[in-house]
Design a protein around this motif. Structure first.
Motif, PDB file in Angstrom:
ATOM      1  N   ILE A   1      83.938  26.260 -57.704  1.00  0.00           N
ATOM      2  CA  ILE A   1      84.018  26.955 -56.421  1.00  0.00           C
ATOM      3  C   ILE A   1      82.896  26.417 -55.546  1.00  0.00           C
ATOM      4  O   ILE A   1      81.757  26.268 -55.993  1.00  0.00           O
ATOM      5  CB  ILE A   1      83.852  28.482 -56.599  1.00  0.00           C
ATOM      6  N   PHE A   2      83.231  26.106 -54.291  1.00  0.00           N
ATOM      7  CA  PHE A   2      82.210  25.682 -53.329  1.00  0.00           C
ATOM      8  C   PHE A   2      82.519  26.333 -51.987  1.00  0.00           C
ATOM      9  O   PHE A   2      83.610  26.833 -51.756  1.00  0.00           O
ATOM     10  CB  PHE A   2      82.128  24.150 -53.214  1.00  0.00           C
ATOM     11  N   GLY A   3      81.525  26.367 -51.106  1.00  0.00           N
ATOM     12  CA  GLY A   3      81.680  27.016 -49.811  1.00  0.00           C
ATOM     13  C   GLY A   3      82.152  26.058 -48.737  1.00  0.00           C
ATOM     14  O   GLY A   3      81.722  24.918 -48.678  1.00  0.00           O
ATOM     15  N   LEU A   4      83.041  26.534 -47.899  1.00  0.00           N
ATOM     16  CA  LEU A   4      83.542  25.762 -46.757  1.00  0.00           C
ATOM     17  C   LEU A   4      83.149  26.515 -45.491  1.00  0.00           C
ATOM     18  O   LEU A   4      83.538  27.668 -45.305  1.00  0.00           O
ATOM     19  CB  LEU A   4      85.061  25.615 -46.834  1.00  0.00           C
ATOM     20  N   VAL A   5      82.347  25.877 -44.651  1.00  0.00           N
ATOM     21  CA  VAL A   5      81.877  26.510 -43.416  1.00  0.00           C
ATOM     22  C   VAL A   5      82.895  26.244 -42.308  1.00  0.00           C
ATOM     23  O   VAL A   5      83.309  25.106 -42.088  1.00  0.00           O
ATOM     24  CB  VAL A   5      80.488  25.969 -43.009  1.00  0.00           C
ATOM     25  N   LEU A   6      83.294  27.317 -41.637  1.00  0.00           N
ATOM     26  CA  LEU A   6      84.271  27.233 -40.550  1.00  0.00           C
ATOM     27  C   LEU A   6      83.677  27.799 -39.272  1.00  0.00           C
ATOM     28  O   LEU A   6      82.842  28.696 -39.302  1.00  0.00           O
ATOM     29  CB  LEU A   6      85.535  28.028 -40.902  1.00  0.00           C
ATOM     30  N   SER A   7      84.138  27.283 -38.145  1.00  0.00           N
ATOM     31  CA  SER A   7      83.721  27.787 -36.839  1.00  0.00           C
ATOM     32  C   SER A   7      84.788  28.718 -36.295  1.00  0.00           C
ATOM     33  O   SER A   7      85.980  28.469 -36.431  1.00  0.00           O
ATOM     34  CB  SER A   7      83.526  26.615 -35.871  1.00  0.00           C
ATOM     35  N   GLY A   8      84.356  29.791 -35.644  1.00  0.00           N
ATOM     36  CA  GLY A   8      85.299  30.749 -35.074  1.00  0.00           C
ATOM     37  C   GLY A   8      85.577  30.530 -33.611  1.00  0.00           C
ATOM     38  O   GLY A   8      86.233  31.336 -32.968  1.00  0.00           O
ATOM     39  N   PHE A   9      85.080  29.442 -33.024  1.00  0.00           N
ATOM     40  CA  PHE A   9      85.253  29.224 -31.588  1.00  0.00           C
ATOM     41  C   PHE A   9      86.683  28.880 -31.195  1.00  0.00           C
ATOM     42  O   PHE A   9      87.023  28.905 -30.031  1.00  0.00           O
ATOM     43  CB  PHE A   9      84.299  28.141 -31.077  1.00  0.00           C
ATOM     44  N   ALA A  10      87.534  28.558 -32.143  1.00  0.00           N
ATOM     45  CA  ALA A  10      88.923  28.227 -31.818  1.00  0.00           C
ATOM     46  C   ALA A  10      89.802  29.481 -31.718  1.00  0.00           C
ATOM     47  O   ALA A  10      90.959  29.404 -31.344  1.00  0.00           O
ATOM     48  CB  ALA A  10      89.496  27.281 -32.866  1.00  0.00           C
ATOM     49  N   VAL A  11      89.228  30.633 -32.028  1.00  0.00           N
ATOM     50  CA  VAL A  11      89.979  31.892 -31.984  1.00  0.00           C
ATOM     51  C   VAL A  11      90.260  32.267 -30.527  1.00  0.00           C
ATOM     52  O   VAL A  11      89.367  32.178 -29.685  1.00  0.00           O
ATOM     53  CB  VAL A  11      89.177  33.017 -32.683  1.00  0.00           C
ATOM     54  N   PRO A  12      91.490  32.669 -30.205  1.00  0.00           N
ATOM     55  CA  PRO A  12      91.836  32.995 -28.817  1.00  0.00           C
ATOM     56  C   PRO A  12      91.295  34.363 -28.384  1.00  0.00           C
ATOM     57  O   PRO A  12      92.026  35.335 -28.277  1.00  0.00           O
ATOM     58  CB  PRO A  12      93.365  32.970 -28.819  1.00  0.00           C
ATOM     59  N   VAL A  13      89.985  34.442 -28.144  1.00  0.00           N
ATOM     60  CA  VAL A  13      89.336  35.668 -27.693  1.00  0.00           C
ATOM     61  C   VAL A  13      88.694  35.387 -26.345  1.00  0.00           C
ATOM     62  O   VAL A  13      87.994  34.381 -26.182  1.00  0.00           O
ATOM     63  CB  VAL A  13      88.262  36.130 -28.717  1.00  0.00           C
ATOM     64  N   ASP A  14      88.917  36.265 -25.373  1.00  0.00           N
ATOM     65  CA  ASP A  14      88.331  36.080 -24.047  1.00  0.00           C
ATOM     66  C   ASP A  14      86.810  35.969 -24.130  1.00  0.00           C
ATOM     67  O   ASP A  14      86.146  36.799 -24.746  1.00  0.00           O
ATOM     68  CB  ASP A  14      88.697  37.257 -23.131  1.00  0.00           C
ATOM     69  N   GLY A  15      86.260  34.918 -23.523  1.00  0.00           N
ATOM     70  CA  GLY A  15      84.819  34.729 -23.435  1.00  0.00           C
ATOM     71  C   GLY A  15      84.158  34.178 -24.676  1.00  0.00           C
ATOM     72  O   GLY A  15      82.933  34.081 -24.722  1.00  0.00           O
ATOM     73  N   ILE A  16      84.904  33.802 -25.683  1.00  0.00           N
ATOM     74  CA  ILE A  16      84.281  33.324 -26.929  1.00  0.00           C
ATOM     75  C   ILE A  16      83.474  32.043 -26.716  1.00  0.00           C
ATOM     76  O   ILE A  16      82.446  31.842 -27.352  1.00  0.00           O
ATOM     77  CB  ILE A  16      85.327  33.143 -28.057  1.00  0.00           C
ATOM     78  N   ALA A  17      83.895  31.207 -25.786  1.00  0.00           N
ATOM     79  CA  ALA A  17      83.162  29.959 -25.525  1.00  0.00           C
ATOM     80  C   ALA A  17      81.797  30.227 -24.904  1.00  0.00           C
ATOM     81  O   ALA A  17      80.900  29.380 -24.968  1.00  0.00           O
ATOM     82  CB  ALA A  17      83.980  29.048 -24.625  1.00  0.00           C
ATOM     83  N   ASP A  18      81.609  31.397 -24.308  1.00  0.00           N
ATOM     84  CA  ASP A  18      80.336  31.743 -23.668  1.00  0.00           C
ATOM     85  C   ASP A  18      79.419  32.566 -24.564  1.00  0.00           C
ATOM     86  O   ASP A  18      78.326  32.934 -24.160  1.00  0.00           O
ATOM     87  CB  ASP A  18      80.615  32.530 -22.377  1.00  0.00           C
ATOM     88  N   MET A  19      79.838  32.849 -25.774  1.00  0.00           N
ATOM     89  CA  MET A  19      79.022  33.657 -26.681  1.00  0.00           C
ATOM     90  C   MET A  19      77.780  32.888 -27.107  1.00  0.00           C
ATOM     91  O   MET A  19      77.826  31.679 -27.325  1.00  0.00           O
ATOM     92  CB  MET A  19      79.814  34.065 -27.915  1.00  0.00           C
ATOM     93  N   VAL A  20      76.672  33.608 -27.228  1.00  0.00           N
ATOM     94  CA  VAL A  20      75.418  33.009 -27.651  1.00  0.00           C
ATOM     95  C   VAL A  20      75.265  33.097 -29.169  1.00  0.00           C
ATOM     96  O   VAL A  20      74.685  32.239 -29.803  1.00  0.00           O
ATOM     97  CB  VAL A  20      74.222  33.696 -26.945  1.00  0.00           C
ATOM     98  N   ALA A  21      75.803  34.125 -29.763  1.00  0.00           N
ATOM     99  CA  ALA A  21      75.675  34.331 -31.202  1.00  0.00           C
ATOM    100  C   ALA A  21      76.498  33.296 -31.979  1.00  0.00           C
ATOM    101  O   ALA A  21      77.496  32.791 -31.476  1.00  0.00           O
ATOM    102  CB  ALA A  21      76.153  35.736 -31.561  1.00  0.00           C
TER     103      ALA A  21
END
Length: 76
Positions: free
Chosen positions: A43-63
């Motif tokens: 078992i190993f970890g796979l890091v994924l980004s959540g910026f592709a999720v269709p949520v309003d303003g997600i591209a402007d999030m600082v966190a």
């Protein structure tokens, strides 16, 4: 160690197997990890980004919008 296989051959192998190059790479990593530790179940970890999720303003999030999911590989 170094793998001396051209990328074109890896792409062809993935295409013939009907999998993505990403899946082929993760599988190879899992097998290498298993061989290193003498295990057939890893078992190993796979890091994924959540910026592709269709949520309003997600591209402007600082966190950070990342997550790590476990990937399990069992092979013979």
């Amino acid at each position: 160690h170094q793998l001396d296989i051209p990328l074109s051959e890896l792409e062809l192998s993935a295409r013939v197997s009907n999998i993505s190059l990403h899946t082929l790479t993760m599988t190879a990593f899992g097998v290498a990890l298993g061989e290193h530790y003498g295990r057939r179940d890893v078992i190993f970890g796979l890091v994924l980004s959540g910026f592709a999720v269709p949520v309003d303003g997600i591209a402007d999030m600082v966190a950070p919008c990342i997550t790590a999911i476990p990937v399990r590989l069992r092979y013979i």
